[in-house]
Design an enzyme around this catalytic site. Sequence first.
Site, short mmCIF file in Angstrom:
data_model
loop_
_atom_site.label_atom_id
_atom_site.label_comp_id
_atom_site.label_asym_id
_atom_site.label_seq_id
_atom_site.Cartn_x
_atom_site.Cartn_y
_atom_site.Cartn_z
N LYS A 164 0.84 -1.20 0.00
CA LYS A 164 0.00 0.00 0.00
C LYS A 164 0.87 1.25 0.00
O LYS A 164 0.61 2.21 -0.74
CB LYS A 164 -0.92 0.01 1.23
CG LYS A 164 -2.07 -0.97 1.16
CD LYS A 164 -2.84 -0.99 2.48
CE LYS A 164 -3.99 -1.99 2.43
NZ LYS A 164 -4.67 -2.17 3.72
N GLN B 184 -5.27 -1.42 9.63
CA GLN B 184 -5.16 -2.75 9.05
C GLN B 184 -5.77 -3.81 9.96
O GLN B 184 -5.44 -3.89 11.15
CB GLN B 184 -3.68 -3.08 8.76
CG GLN B 184 -3.46 -4.42 8.09
CD GLN B 184 -4.01 -4.48 6.68
OE1 GLN B 184 -3.95 -3.51 5.93
NE2 GLN B 184 -4.55 -5.62 6.32
N ASP C 25 -11.64 2.63 3.94
CA ASP C 25 -12.05 1.23 3.86
C ASP C 25 -13.57 1.10 3.72
O ASP C 25 -14.07 0.04 3.34
CB ASP C 25 -11.60 0.47 5.12
CG ASP C 25 -10.43 -0.47 4.84
OD1 ASP C 25 -10.19 -0.79 3.66
OD2 ASP C 25 -9.77 -0.91 5.80
#
Length: 293
Positions: A52, A96, A119
């Site tokens: 990422k 995460q 997200d």
Amino acid sequence: MSSIIDGKAFALGLRGRVASGVAGLKARGIVPGLAVVLVGEDPASEVYVRNKGIQTREAGMASWEHKLPAETAQEELLALVEKLNHDPAVHGILVQLPLPAHMDAEAVINAIEPSKDVDGFHILNVGLLGTGQKSMVPCTPLGCLLMLRDRLGDLSGLNAVVVGRSNIVGKPMAQLLLGDSCTVTIAHSRTRNLAEVCRTADILVAAVGRPRMIPGDWIKPGATVIDVGINRIEEDGRTRLVGDVDFDSAARVAGAITPVPGGVGPMTIACLLANTLTACCRANGLPDPELVG
């Protein structure tokens, strides 16, 4: 034999469009920024976070990685999230998952400022998506939708079956397809006559997490199949990745199909970058970027 939907190539094109959008913002003195928080040392998560960071910087964005030890108290993580919420240079925040067992993942996700929740997991974004309002959309379903629009054009009136009911993929995928005026069925491992339900689908999205669960004779001839599953199996003494769809038999029936690997997977990070660009545009009162070329 069906045509292959090349997610790797599509993701490359999407990342290129994101980079162009970032360059346009930089010309106006605006730099989109993404902060990623990793708690603990899960090897898969570490690789994912590293990728990422690389792709964020390649797109021209500012990138921050916050790595916390596994024993970090939840209050310390929440304090970091709150700090990032108030940092105007940060347009996207991603914590995460999975988090260590002593942490409440829902509480942490819902502490993120919804407009920075790239997200798309915050309960407010879930509610906005479910009611057809502007929201941050989970990356994997967004990637699936972009590939479907690219492949099929107008999705209006098509029968779509989503196999899987997770909050991360199945449910938001169904909402997105409804938003594009599909007739949507959410099925799962306990659906009665699942094979018959799948055979009604013009669009079949498999996201149930069972290797090769859906064989070719469950697929309507000419249907478009999006396989979200990533399952690691042992076969002939070797480890390999397979999807939730039995690719070989399905490819003989479907009109188009995503492979595993190389289908949906590459789209997830590309859509994370796209969401960060979208969040930055919204924060600055600008129109959402055009994501489909």
